[in-house]
Write an enzyme that holds these catalytic residues in place. Structure first.
Site, PDB file in Angstrom:
ATOM      1  N   CYS A 112       4.833   8.378   2.058  1.00 20.33           N
ATOM      2  CA  CYS A 112       3.928   9.072   1.658  1.00 20.33           C
ATOM      3  C   CYS A 112       4.704  10.986   2.969  1.00 20.33           C
ATOM      4  O   CYS A 112       4.697  10.824   3.849  1.00 20.33           O
ATOM      5  CB  CYS A 112       2.914   9.932   0.721  1.00 20.33           C
ATOM      6  SG  CYS A 112       1.666   9.814   1.940  1.00 20.33           S
ATOM      7  N   CYS A 123       0.602  -1.198  -0.336  1.00 23.50           N
ATOM      8  CA  CYS A 123      -0.062  -0.113   0.160  1.00 23.50           C
ATOM      9  C   CYS A 123       0.590   1.049  -0.195  1.00 23.50           C
ATOM     10  O   CYS A 123       0.132   2.082  -0.421  1.00 23.50           O
ATOM     11  CB  CYS A 123      -0.806   0.080   1.321  1.00 23.50           C
ATOM     12  SG  CYS A 123      -1.746  -1.356   1.371  1.00 23.50           S
ATOM     13  N   CYS A 168      -3.754   7.733   5.816  1.00 25.40           N
ATOM     14  CA  CYS A 168      -2.129   7.805   7.160  1.00 25.40           C
ATOM     15  C   CYS A 168      -2.403   7.989   8.397  1.00 25.40           C
ATOM     16  O   CYS A 168      -2.138   7.789   9.706  1.00 25.40           O
ATOM     17  CB  CYS A 168      -1.758   9.193   6.396  1.00 25.40           C
ATOM     18  SG  CYS A 168      -1.408   8.835   5.049  1.00 25.40           S
ATOM     19  N   ASP A 176       2.427   2.000   2.712  1.00 24.62           N
ATOM     20  CA  ASP A 176       2.980   2.723   3.898  1.00 24.62           C
ATOM     21  C   ASP A 176       3.221   1.847   4.847  1.00 24.62           C
ATOM     22  O   ASP A 176       3.240   1.311   5.122  1.00 24.62           O
ATOM     23  CB  ASP A 176       1.794   4.060   4.128  1.00 24.62           C
ATOM     24  CG  ASP A 176       0.748   4.572   3.681  1.00 24.62           C
ATOM     25  OD1 ASP A 176       1.669   5.719   3.398  1.00 24.62           O
ATOM     26  OD2 ASP A 176       0.135   4.483   3.076  1.00 24.62           O
TER      27      ASP A 176
END
Lengths: 391, 121
Positions: free
Chosen positions: B58, B33, B102, B35
């Site tokens: 990110c 994904c 996130c 992350d």
């Protein structure tokens, strides 16, 4: 802060010579080319002059060039226009898995309307297999659409060989040449290309203007209906300043083609070498040699592309990435997955594309800043920690 | 697209690194994904005395990790467990819609580190 632009594959600035040529057509020479009086005739003449220059760049006849609203429209027109025109002959289209979305989504649309589409896989360099192509052709195949050069990884397909196969099987061959134009030799006659999509803003022309080359004798339906412009094939009052700009941009591209390719190739190779010499755990995406002269696409392991782009932006460097976080979807680029990269490696990709205004010192600056950024992000990454731990 | 606060935490992330003799370690997310967050905590008298993180992801993933560590430090275990992803988003002055996941990861990473601490205790 001075900005360093490394995204010429996204778009290019309009060349000042191009701009100057366009300007009179916004106000002084504003006539509608369809009008009979002198204003109209002058606009018409300007369009025909531009058409001739664009035809010359790809070794076509001027009457085979049709102006559109850009590369996306050209792709849509080529694919849907051929599909509709030939629907009684067949319903099968062959394309590749790494096409631009303008092609892929046009094909997906046709699938909803009864057409069958084969998406050819590519190898680790992004090349299709000619044997695969031959074996997928059947008596219902009406169109082969394979891009000339890929926008993300820069890989250039064996276009002449594809054109030969298409011709031998009496199937139309369309190629999306948006990235290739001005960056490699395109000869529609020698390469047996029946339809070619091109766009002005990738070759220092304005946005919103493109063209479709349609070889004489090809059966294609219009998809934009209305007035009789473009010999009744593409309706709508012509974007005269855009067309004039496209013509000038094509003329400049034609006159400087060899030098442009050589200059960009030298800078590109310096950039690739500089990155490989200074940073470890890097992977070059795309073909090592058969690639656009201005394209560099590299995956940096253990980091994510959007974080990399933000960091580069903070030091004035503009690049692009195939990371999911830059696409608005959950998956990374379909092109990077198609060449066999894992999601993780695809997330860490960076595309740097250079153009005629890129200076050697820009490359030096990038090579000075990039290793610091990669190091900082890797020091934050739990994936890098595992690798370092294993050393 | 990011708030100044997000950019601040992305540019100067707080509490980056690891804790060699951590009392609890939590790792959430996966590389597929894009992350992965890993958090290390040091606990004394039921209070989180120190926290460090490492994140692959990110700008938003790095910023949420950073601010989450700030929100946790000095809190009791119970207080830390009550930190929600919404609180993280709020502390950052908002996140773009597609980046809200996130903040969920940040909340999960804290909980995973605390779970690990509780299990070891």
């Amino acid at each position: 802060m001075e900005r360093k632009y490394f995204d010429y594959s996204a778009t290019t600035p309009v060349d000042s010579e191009v701009l100057n040529e366009m300007l009179p057509y916004f106000n002084n020479d504003f006539g509608n080319p369809s009008s009979v009086y002198s204003y109209g005739r002058d606009s018409k003449k300007a369009i025909e002059n531009a058409r001739y220059k664009i035809a010359k760049l790809i070794n076509a006849d001027a009457r085979e060039i049709f102006f559109t609203g850009g590369g996306t429209e050209s792709d849509n027109w080529a694919i849907k226009g051929i599909a509709i025109a030939l629907k009684n002959k067949g319903n099968h289209i062959i394309t590749s898995s790494i096409e631009h979305h303008a092609v892929l989504h046009s094909c997906k649309y046709l699938e909803k309307h009864g057409f069958r589409v084969t998406y050819l896989p590519v190898d680790k360099y992004g090349l299709i297999s000619l044997e695969d192509l031959k074996s997928e052709i059947n008596d219902r195949t009406i169109l082969i659409t394979i891009m000339f050069a890929n926008n993300e990884i820069g890989t250039i397909q064996p276009i002449k060989e594809i054109g030969k196969i298409a011709k031998e099987n009496n199937i139309y061959f369309h190629t999306d040449g948006v990235q290739a134009i001005g960056n490699t030799v395109i000869d529609v006659k020698d390469m047996n290309i029946d339809l070619l999509s091109i766009s002005a803003h990738k070759i220092y022309g304005p946005k919103g203007i493109g063209a479709l080359y349609i070889k004489k004798g090809i059966k294609i339906d219009p998809i934009i209906h209305g007035g009789a412009q473009e010999r009744k094939k593409r309706a709508g009052t012509e974007n005269v300043p855009g067309i004039v700009g496209f013509g000038k941009a094509a003329e400049i591209a034609y006159n400087n083609l060899d030098k442009n390719i050589q200059d960009l190739t030298n800078l590109r190779d310096k950039l690739i070498k500089g990155i490989f010499d200074n940073i470890d755990y890097v992977i070059l995406n795309g073909h090592p040699h058969n690639r656009l002269p201005g394209n560099v696409n590299i995956s940096f392991q253990f980091i994510e592309g959007e974080a990399l782009l933000l960091s580069l932006d903070m030091v004035g460097i503009c690049g692009s990435s195939g990371s999911a976080c830059t696409s608005g979807t959950l998956d990374p680029s379909h092109v990077l997955l198609a060449i066999g990269l894992s999601h993780e490696i695809a997330h860490g990709s960076l595309r740097l594309s250079i153009g005629k205004y890129t200076k050697e010192e820009d490359i030096d600056y990038l090579l000075q800043e990039l290793p610091k950024i990669i190091k900082r992000l890797r020091n934050m990454s739990p994936l890098y920690e595992k690798v370092k731990g294993g050393e | 697209m990011y708030s100044d606060k997000v950019m601040d935490h992305f540019t100067n992330p707080r509490n980056v690194g690891d804790i060699k003799d951590a009392d609890g370690i939590g790792e959430v997310g996966n590389a597929k994904c894009g992350d992965i967050m890993k958090m290390y905590i040091k606990v004394e008298d039921n209070i989180i005395k120190d926290i460090k993180f490492k994140t692959f992801g990110c700008g938003a993933a790095i910023a949420t990790s950073s601010i989450a560590t700030e929100m946790v430090i000095g809190k009791t275990i119970d207080e830390a467990l009550k930190i929600t992803n919404n609180a993280v988003v709020e502390a950052l002055g908002g996140l773009p819609h597609e980046k809200v996941h996130c903040s969920v990861l940040a909340e999960q990473a804290i909980k995973a580190a605390i779970d690990d601490y509780m299990a070891k205790k």
